[in-house]
Design a protein around this motif. Structure first.
Motif, PDB file in Angstrom:
ATOM      1  N   THR A  17       0.839  -1.193   0.000  1.00 22.45           N
ATOM      2  CA  THR A  17       0.000   0.000   0.000  1.00 22.45           C
ATOM      3  C   THR A  17       0.873   1.241   0.000  1.00 22.45           C
ATOM      4  N   THR A  18       0.312   2.365  -0.395  1.00 23.88           N
ATOM      5  CA  THR A  18       0.995   3.640  -0.241  1.00 23.88           C
ATOM      6  C   THR A  18       0.552   4.238   1.086  1.00 23.88           C
ATOM      7  N   THR A  19       1.409   5.061   1.661  1.00 21.94           N
ATOM      8  CA  THR A  19       1.106   5.725   2.932  1.00 21.94           C
ATOM      9  C   THR A  19       1.573   7.174   2.845  1.00 21.94           C
ATOM     10  N   PRO A  20       1.142   8.018   3.755  1.00 23.45           N
ATOM     11  CA  PRO A  20       1.644   9.393   3.788  1.00 23.45           C
ATOM     12  C   PRO A  20       3.086   9.481   4.311  1.00 23.45           C
ATOM     13  N   TRP A  21       3.609   8.387   4.851  1.00 19.45           N
ATOM     14  CA  TRP A  21       4.910   8.434   5.522  1.00 19.45           C
ATOM     15  C   TRP A  21       6.068   7.927   4.685  1.00 19.45           C
ATOM     16  N   TYR A  22       5.795   7.269   3.580  1.00 21.62           N
ATOM     17  CA  TYR A  22       6.847   6.723   2.724  1.00 21.62           C
ATOM     18  C   TYR A  22       6.560   7.119   1.285  1.00 21.62           C
ATOM     19  N   THR A  23       7.620   7.193   0.472  1.00 16.86           N
ATOM     20  CA  THR A  23       7.472   7.490  -0.942  1.00 16.86           C
ATOM     21  C   THR A  23       7.207   6.194  -1.697  1.00 16.86           C
ATOM     22  N   GLY A  24       6.128   6.148  -2.438  1.00 18.81           N
ATOM     23  CA  GLY A  24       5.804   4.983  -3.244  1.00 18.81           C
ATOM     24  C   GLY A  24       5.181   3.861  -2.450  1.00 18.81           C
ATOM     25  N   GLY A  51      -8.795  -5.639   7.413  1.00 20.00           N
ATOM     26  CA  GLY A  51      -7.577  -6.446   7.344  1.00 20.00           C
ATOM     27  C   GLY A  51      -6.348  -5.698   7.843  1.00 20.00           C
ATOM     28  N   VAL A  52      -6.484  -5.032   8.983  1.00 20.93           N
ATOM     29  CA  VAL A  52      -5.420  -4.213   9.554  1.00 20.93           C
ATOM     30  C   VAL A  52      -4.281  -5.112  10.062  1.00 20.93           C
ATOM     31  N   LEU A  53      -3.048  -4.685   9.784  1.00 17.48           N
ATOM     32  CA  LEU A  53      -1.866  -5.434  10.205  1.00 17.48           C
ATOM     33  C   LEU A  53      -1.172  -4.796  11.382  1.00 17.48           C
ATOM     34  N   LEU A  54      -0.606  -5.643  12.222  1.00 21.02           N
ATOM     35  CA  LEU A  54       0.410  -5.228  13.180  1.00 21.02           C
ATOM     36  C   LEU A  54       1.713  -5.571  12.481  1.00 21.02           C
ATOM     37  N   ALA A  55       2.258  -4.601  11.762  1.00 21.07           N
ATOM     38  CA  ALA A  55       3.414  -4.844  10.903  1.00 21.07           C
ATOM     39  C   ALA A  55       4.704  -4.918  11.713  1.00 21.07           C
ATOM     40  N   LEU A  56       5.519  -5.913  11.359  1.00 23.35           N
ATOM     41  CA  LEU A  56       6.858  -6.074  11.909  1.00 23.35           C
ATOM     42  C   LEU A  56       7.929  -5.748  10.868  1.00 23.35           C
ATOM     43  N   LYS A  57       7.553  -5.892   9.590  1.00 17.07           N
ATOM     44  CA  LYS A  57       8.502  -5.684   8.502  1.00 17.07           C
ATOM     45  C   LYS A  57       7.966  -4.688   7.483  1.00 17.07           C
ATOM     46  N   ARG A  58       8.906  -3.928   6.913  1.00 13.21           N
ATOM     47  CA  ARG A  58       8.616  -3.035   5.789  1.00 13.21           C
ATOM     48  C   ARG A  58       9.579  -3.398   4.681  1.00 13.21           C
ATOM     49  N   ASP A  62      -4.702   1.520   0.184  1.00 16.99           N
ATOM     50  CA  ASP A  62      -5.058   1.486  -1.233  1.00 16.99           C
ATOM     51  C   ASP A  62      -6.224   0.546  -1.537  1.00 16.99           C
ATOM     52  N   SER A  63      -6.635  -0.258  -0.558  1.00 11.06           N
ATOM     53  CA  SER A  63      -7.680  -1.245  -0.826  1.00 11.06           C
ATOM     54  C   SER A  63      -9.086  -0.644  -0.871  1.00 11.06           C
ATOM     55  N   ARG A  64      -9.271   0.497  -0.205  1.00 13.02           N
ATOM     56  CA  ARG A  64     -10.596   1.135  -0.165  1.00 13.02           C
ATOM     57  C   ARG A  64     -10.414   2.645  -0.089  1.00 13.02           C
ATOM     58  N   PRO A  65     -11.152   3.378  -0.899  1.00 14.43           N
ATOM     59  CA  PRO A  65     -11.000   4.837  -0.917  1.00 14.43           C
ATOM     60  C   PRO A  65     -11.239   5.493   0.446  1.00 14.43           C
TER      61      PRO A  65
END
Length: 174
Positions: free
Chosen positions: A72-79, A123-130, A150-153
């Protein structure tokens, strides 16, 4: 044929029901102890513990719950970014959550309140890896609650960005 139930039978049934439903910490489900330094503590309305009235997890314990991922894209990372981690719904199932909301608190004491219904719905993740690498504290780790924006507007709004707590340390189920 109808049968009359005696007061004694009702009393027995009530005692049996009360005894079967009463769960003390000693009877509650237990988690294994973390083998490494814990990175997440879950408290509140839970029924599975490994230290007092809390559930503490190290990285291997979280990974053992089963890993999921999305890009997904986020406001915190490019691309676009690939996040890998544990589904929040699976984590809450593991700790026996009975609450309606989660208060997520970061290492810097930032906190946000998230409806538990979000976890299964989005489908929210508790992310450990990027992008295949464990996240460090300098890179919003070790844990980051991330929505698949990006999955839902409707997820591309400040309301959901604000629920995406990084440097997560604690969850309190309320």
């Amino acid at each position: 044929m109808d049968r009359c139930v005696t007061r004694r039978e009702i009393a027995k049934l009530l005692c049996w029901t009360a005894a079967a439903s009463a769960v003390t910490p000693a009877q509650a489900a237990t988690l294994p102890q973390p083998a490494e330094r814990p990175i997440l503590t879950v408290t509140g309305k839970i029924s599975t513990f490994n230290e007092g009235n809390s559930a503490r997890f190290d990285r291997p314990m979280l990974e053992a719950l089963g890993m999921s991922s999305f890009v997904t894209t986020t406001p915190w990372y490019t691309g676009p970014v690939r996040f890998e981690g544990v589904l929040m719904s699976k984590l809450l199932e593991t700790v026996g959550s009975t609450g309606e909301r989660v208060v997520a608190t970061a290492l810097n004491d930032y906190s946000t309140e998230i409806p538990i219904s979000d976890f299964a719905q989005y489908g929210v993740l508790l992310a450990l890896k990027r992008d295949g690498e464990y996240m460090t504290v300098r890179d919003k780790g070790p844990l980051f609650i991330v929505y698949p924006f990006d999955s839902r507007p409707e997820l591309k709004r400040q309301q959901f960005y604000g629920r995406s707590a990084w440097q997560l340390a604690r969850l309190s189920i309320v």
